[in-house]
Design a protein around this motif. Sequence first.
Motif, PDB file in Angstrom:
ATOM      1  N   VAL A 284      19.508  51.581  28.864  1.00 42.04           N
ATOM      2  CA  VAL A 284      20.854  52.031  28.489  1.00 42.04           C
ATOM      3  C   VAL A 284      21.862  51.593  29.547  1.00 42.04           C
ATOM      4  O   VAL A 284      22.968  51.138  29.229  1.00 42.04           O
ATOM      5  N   GLU A 285      21.471  51.688  30.824  1.00 38.66           N
ATOM      6  CA  GLU A 285      22.382  51.275  31.896  1.00 38.66           C
ATOM      7  C   GLU A 285      22.653  49.781  31.842  1.00 38.66           C
ATOM      8  O   GLU A 285      23.773  49.331  32.114  1.00 38.66           O
ATOM      9  N   GLN A 286      21.623  49.003  31.466  1.00 42.03           N
ATOM     10  CA  GLN A 286      21.823  47.558  31.306  1.00 42.03           C
ATOM     11  C   GLN A 286      22.851  47.282  30.219  1.00 42.03           C
ATOM     12  O   GLN A 286      23.716  46.410  30.361  1.00 42.03           O
ATOM     13  N   MET A 287      22.787  48.046  29.116  1.00 40.26           N
ATOM     14  CA  MET A 287      23.755  47.862  28.043  1.00 40.26           C
ATOM     15  C   MET A 287      25.162  48.230  28.498  1.00 40.26           C
ATOM     16  O   MET A 287      26.139  47.628  28.063  1.00 40.26           O
ATOM     17  N   LEU A 288      25.278  49.219  29.374  1.00 40.55           N
ATOM     18  CA  LEU A 288      26.590  49.597  29.884  1.00 40.55           C
ATOM     19  C   LEU A 288      27.182  48.491  30.751  1.00 40.55           C
ATOM     20  O   LEU A 288      28.401  48.369  30.869  1.00 40.55           O
ATOM     21  N   TRP A 289      26.330  47.691  31.364  1.00 37.29           N
ATOM     22  CA  TRP A 289      26.785  46.490  32.077  1.00 37.29           C
ATOM     23  C   TRP A 289      27.165  45.385  31.086  1.00 37.29           C
ATOM     24  O   TRP A 289      28.237  44.798  31.168  1.00 37.29           O
ATOM     25  N   ASP A 290      26.259  45.108  30.144  1.00 32.87           N
ATOM     26  CA  ASP A 290      26.409  43.941  29.273  1.00 32.87           C
ATOM     27  C   ASP A 290      27.458  44.139  28.185  1.00 32.87           C
ATOM     28  O   ASP A 290      28.264  43.250  27.921  1.00 32.87           O
ATOM     29  N   GLN A 291      27.422  45.279  27.531  1.00 31.93           N
ATOM     30  CA  GLN A 291      28.313  45.544  26.398  1.00 31.93           C
ATOM     31  C   GLN A 291      28.796  46.991  26.462  1.00 31.93           C
ATOM     32  O   GLN A 291      28.318  47.850  25.716  1.00 31.93           O
ATOM     33  N   PRO A 292      29.714  47.281  27.353  1.00 32.45           N
ATOM     34  CA  PRO A 292      30.221  48.651  27.429  1.00 32.45           C
ATOM     35  C   PRO A 292      30.840  49.073  26.107  1.00 32.45           C
ATOM     36  O   PRO A 292      31.368  48.226  25.368  1.00 32.45           O
ATOM     37  N   PRO A 293      30.756  50.358  25.764  1.00 29.75           N
ATOM     38  CA  PRO A 293      31.277  50.816  24.473  1.00 29.75           C
ATOM     39  C   PRO A 293      32.753  50.477  24.244  1.00 29.75           C
ATOM     40  O   PRO A 293      33.169  50.273  23.118  1.00 29.75           O
ATOM     41  N   LEU A 294      33.537  50.431  25.314  1.00 31.63           N
ATOM     42  CA  LEU A 294      34.945  50.068  25.203  1.00 31.63           C
ATOM     43  C   LEU A 294      35.189  48.744  25.909  1.00 31.63           C
ATOM     44  O   LEU A 294      34.857  48.598  27.091  1.00 31.63           O
ATOM     45  N   ASN A 295      35.746  47.751  25.190  1.00 34.35           N
ATOM     46  CA  ASN A 295      36.146  46.501  25.833  1.00 34.35           C
ATOM     47  C   ASN A 295      37.269  46.743  26.829  1.00 34.35           C
ATOM     48  O   ASN A 295      37.264  46.217  27.940  1.00 34.35           O
ATOM     49  N   THR A 296      38.259  47.499  26.378  1.00 31.32           N
ATOM     50  CA  THR A 296      39.445  47.755  27.187  1.00 31.32           C
ATOM     51  C   THR A 296      39.862  49.214  27.061  1.00 31.32           C
ATOM     52  O   THR A 296      39.503  49.896  26.093  1.00 31.32           O
ATOM     53  N   ILE A 297      40.602  49.666  28.052  1.00 30.71           N
ATOM     54  CA  ILE A 297      41.225  50.988  28.002  1.00 30.71           C
ATOM     55  C   ILE A 297      42.737  50.792  27.988  1.00 30.71           C
ATOM     56  O   ILE A 297      43.295  50.074  28.807  1.00 30.71           O
ATOM     57  N   ILE A 298      43.383  51.448  27.030  1.00 30.53           N
ATOM     58  CA  ILE A 298      44.843  51.389  26.911  1.00 30.53           C
ATOM     59  C   ILE A 298      45.383  52.735  27.374  1.00 30.53           C
ATOM     60  O   ILE A 298      45.051  53.765  26.793  1.00 30.53           O
ATOM     61  N   GLY A 299      46.217  52.737  28.331  1.00 32.84           N
ATOM     62  CA  GLY A 299      46.534  51.662  29.229  1.00 32.84           C
ATOM     63  C   GLY A 299      46.969  52.347  30.512  1.00 32.84           C
ATOM     64  O   GLY A 299      46.874  53.569  30.710  1.00 32.84           O
ATOM     65  N   ARG A 300      47.538  51.563  31.356  1.00 36.72           N
ATOM     66  CA  ARG A 300      48.236  52.069  32.549  1.00 36.72           C
ATOM     67  C   ARG A 300      49.644  51.500  32.505  1.00 36.72           C
ATOM     68  O   ARG A 300      49.892  50.466  31.886  1.00 36.72           O
ATOM     69  N   TRP A 301      50.583  52.157  33.189  1.00 37.05           N
ATOM     70  CA  TRP A 301      51.961  51.703  33.223  1.00 37.05           C
ATOM     71  C   TRP A 301      52.453  51.681  34.665  1.00 37.05           C
ATOM     72  O   TRP A 301      52.317  52.686  35.398  1.00 37.05           O
ATOM     73  N   ALA A 302      52.958  50.518  35.073  1.00 42.43           N
ATOM     74  CA  ALA A 302      53.402  50.353  36.456  1.00 42.43           C
ATOM     75  C   ALA A 302      54.584  51.284  36.738  1.00 42.43           C
ATOM     76  O   ALA A 302      55.548  51.337  35.971  1.00 42.43           O
ATOM     77  N   THR A 303      54.505  51.996  37.840  1.00 46.51           N
ATOM     78  CA  THR A 303      55.586  52.916  38.210  1.00 46.51           C
ATOM     79  C   THR A 303      56.674  52.219  39.018  1.00 46.51           C
ATOM     80  O   THR A 303      57.771  52.752  39.187  1.00 46.51           O
ATOM     81  N   GLU A 304      56.359  51.026  39.521  1.00 48.11           N
ATOM     82  CA  GLU A 304      57.301  50.267  40.348  1.00 48.11           C
ATOM     83  C   GLU A 304      56.919  48.800  40.275  1.00 48.11           C
ATOM     84  O   GLU A 304      55.830  48.451  39.800  1.00 48.11           O
ATOM     85  N   THR A 305      57.792  47.920  40.696  1.00 47.88           N
ATOM     86  CA  THR A 305      57.447  46.499  40.767  1.00 47.88           C
ATOM     87  C   THR A 305      56.399  46.305  41.846  1.00 47.88           C
ATOM     88  O   THR A 305      56.558  46.761  42.984  1.00 47.88           O
TER      89      THR A 305
END
Length: 436
Positions: A284-305
Amino acid sequence: MNSLPGPPPQCPAHGGAPFPLYGPEAEADPLGLYELAREAHGPVAPVLLPDGLPAWLVLGYRENVEVARNATRFSRDPRRWRDLIEGRVREDHPLSPMTTWWPVVNFNDGEFHKRLSDAVKDSLRRFERLGIRRYVTRCANQLIDRFDDGRADLVADFARQLPILVVGHLVGVDEAHGPQLARAVPDMLQGTETSLDSDRFVTTVLQELVAERKVTPRHDLTTWLLEHPSQLTDEEVFSHARVTLVAACATTATLIANTLRMVLTDERFRAHLSGGQMTLPEAVEQMLWDQPPLNTIIGRWATETTELGGHTIQAGDMLLLGLAAANRDPAVRPADDDLSTPIHQNRAHLAFSAGAHECPGQDIGRAIAQTGIDTLLARLSGLELAVPAEELRPRGTLMSQDLPSLPVTFRPAQADDAPAEVRRAPATVNPRTPGS
């Protein structure tokens, strides 16, 4: 340095434009697209979301950790999104469910986040692991008992249902709602004609649950959230019960399906598992390396430049945490890595993100996946794919790669082949006692 909407570095595959993360190409091979973006732009790439909205995709492992652990520069609060503030995001935008602020841990920072996070983590820690595994075993056996004679779809009949049944019980939902909840939660996330009805059902069940637990406390997550010293409101308790169910559907179901697919299709994987070189938890841990359940997490937003990965990020820009890409970053994982390496023996992957917003229920998710798969493999002898492996095509989205189906055949056996004491495991998951 580059900053949106200025010109990004030239991209050979897309004529220098930011990579679109939607459409047939992105859905067909999101992992391949991430590698093209990494080759063209490095550890951070300019991308386009539906409606042409700009964002940054964080591809590098180090850069993902930097963003995830630095709430001062990269907020989790979507109300900071410049495109939203300036009216460029329509109300029915496809990302609205992931970018509309709620009073939950994953949309807040600072003291407000800490108050909510303490309540969730403390409540989850009260579950006793052995009790969870016994209940998973019970639910898994019940699902297996419903399989048709010698045939099943391990996605529809098992992977999608097991996490919701178990987590629904942990949340405190009455068992009578279990089967309908197992259908409704995935349906409300898939945009079908019945999604709205499914959403109403889930909302009604959870709102009634919160009201009931205020009168009749039990040993479940909803009760413990209501009783926590953080003094969550009814809305906050309802919201976290809902988020917990959705997270179980979106991540644990995918993890179970992906692991079962690899067991059935990858000879290296099966050889390591059956030969004793890899335990099921390591698989299961190998799968979490190879194919995590989420490709991406939405999102973060920059608070400053600020600067990240050789690019200038402007205040209010959206960033997407590329978990799958980070796990494949050559800086932490050689390109020729395979199952002969000991990577499955560590948890340094970013499948559950990192920092203050790292998934608090990841150990419960692991327990559901490991115990469920173990029970399935023990029950079904002669398990084989019912279709050629090349027909198992994942359905790609911006956030994940889901396997639509996993049809199998097996040698039919009597339902009572499983030990009676396992099949009739108690229907309660006891809280930890102090010091346990």
